[in-house]
Enzyme design. Structure first.
Site, mmCIF file in Angstrom:
data_model
loop_
_atom_site.group_PDB
_atom_site.id
_atom_site.type_symbol
_atom_site.label_atom_id
_atom_site.label_comp_id
_atom_site.label_asym_id
_atom_site.label_seq_id
_atom_site.Cartn_x
_atom_site.Cartn_y
_atom_site.Cartn_z
ATOM 1 N N PRO A 1 0.814 -1.208 0.000
ATOM 2 C CA PRO A 1 0.000 0.000 0.000
ATOM 3 C C PRO A 1 0.851 1.264 0.000
ATOM 4 O O PRO A 1 1.633 1.492 0.913
ATOM 5 C CB PRO A 1 -0.783 -0.097 1.323
ATOM 6 N N GLU A 2 0.709 2.025 -1.024
ATOM 7 C CA GLU A 2 1.241 3.378 -1.002
ATOM 8 C C GLU A 2 0.040 4.282 -0.769
ATOM 9 O O GLU A 2 -1.086 3.799 -0.618
ATOM 10 C CB GLU A 2 1.956 3.694 -2.328
#
Length: 270
Positions: free
Chosen positions: A2-3
């Site tokens: 997850p960015e």
DNA sequence: CTAAATACCTGATGGC
DNA sequence: TGCCATCAGGTATTTA
């Protein structure tokens, strides 16, 4: 992985299901995340979730008594399940809600976190030291230029430093530096004002585009197997070692910078 | 103060 | 087929 775009996509995906829902039950199956889940999290039980907000990559569930802070780490994800759905391996905690749905957290590597605070969120130690949101007007070329002065650290490391700007992870650091034509390993202090301005604009552009693309999968959000849409977007350099640069055909190079894989085009980035 | 190293963890992948 | 080694990655914390 997850960015910021994936965290924002998650926020938008879960919000319709949890906003203004009362939490009927908190279930912890595995309290050993990055930090132990505090006992105080049970305060959330019987509380109404007023809203789901995001600061940096932290998701914030507001209730009248306090705020649950969720971080997805590197392998974490949240999904909405039906009340009778059996938990799978690595489903570490649940928030059951009045609408007969469950907000369920899944995280094989357990680098994520679930915390509880009853103070105003802005005063929380994890939040106070954070730099500006990348998509806010507080983050601009001027801010970046100032932050780079007299810094010998590689520019890629600097933009991944959450005290300077939040939400730029390994993938988009490489991507925005490619778009700005800047080598990832160059000392931050050597960037000109104009380069800082360009880099800032490209960071904003690449993150907004990714959020837009993540949004295309929102309708499938309740499907646990849905993959975030932004991974499908064409990445210019990330993970493309040896493959031709999409702009000039020169093979993409990969280099370790501060123990992180960094990708760049030796021709387009000087 | 800065910068680099370390810690946390599991699953995927590659070599033998 | 099995087993060990390596790597991936976010970020607070520790060390230099």
């Amino acid at each position: 992985m997850p960015e910021l775009p994936e965290v924002e996509t998650t926020r938008r995906g879960i919000r319709p299901y949890v906003k203004e829902q009362r939490v009927t039950k908190v279930v912890i199956r595995q309290p050993k995340l990055r930090w132990p889940i505090p006992e105080s999290i049970y305060t959330l039980q019987d509380q109404m979730i007023l809203d789901v907000q995001r600061r940096s990559k932290y998701l914030l569930l507001n209730s009248p008594k306090g705020t649950a802070i969720i971080h997805l780490g590197m392998s974490g994800s949240l999904r909405i399940t039906e009340a009778d759905e059996a938990p799978r391996k690595h489903d570490h905690f649940d928030f059951s809600m009045e609408n007969n749905k469950i907000l369920r957290y899944h995280d094989p590597r357990r680098f994520g976190a679930l915390l509880w605070t009853e103070e105003p969120i802005a005063t929380h130690p994890l939040i106070t030291t954070l730099g500006p949101e990348p998509l806010s007007t507080q983050f601009d070329g001027k801010h970046l230029f100032k932050a780079t002065r007299k810094r010998r650290i590689a520019i890629k490391n600097l933009i991944m430093n959450s005290h300077i700007v939040v939400g730029v992870g390994n993938i988009y650091a490489s991507e925005s530096l490619f778009l700005a034509g800047i080598r990832p390993g160059i000392a931050a202090g050597r960037l000109t004002q104009q380069q800082c301005h360009h880099l800032c604009e490209h960071i904003k552009a690449v993150l907004s585009r990714a959020i837009t693309q993540g949004g295309t999968t929102l309708k499938d959000f309740v499907n646990p197997d849905s993959t975030p849409g932004y991974f499908a977007q064409s990445l210019n350099v990330y993970g493309r070692t040896g493959q031709p640069c999409l702009r000039c055909d020169t093979p993409i190079k990969q280099k370790q910078i501060a123990q992180r894989s960094s990708f760049y085009c030796p021709q387009c980035q000087q």
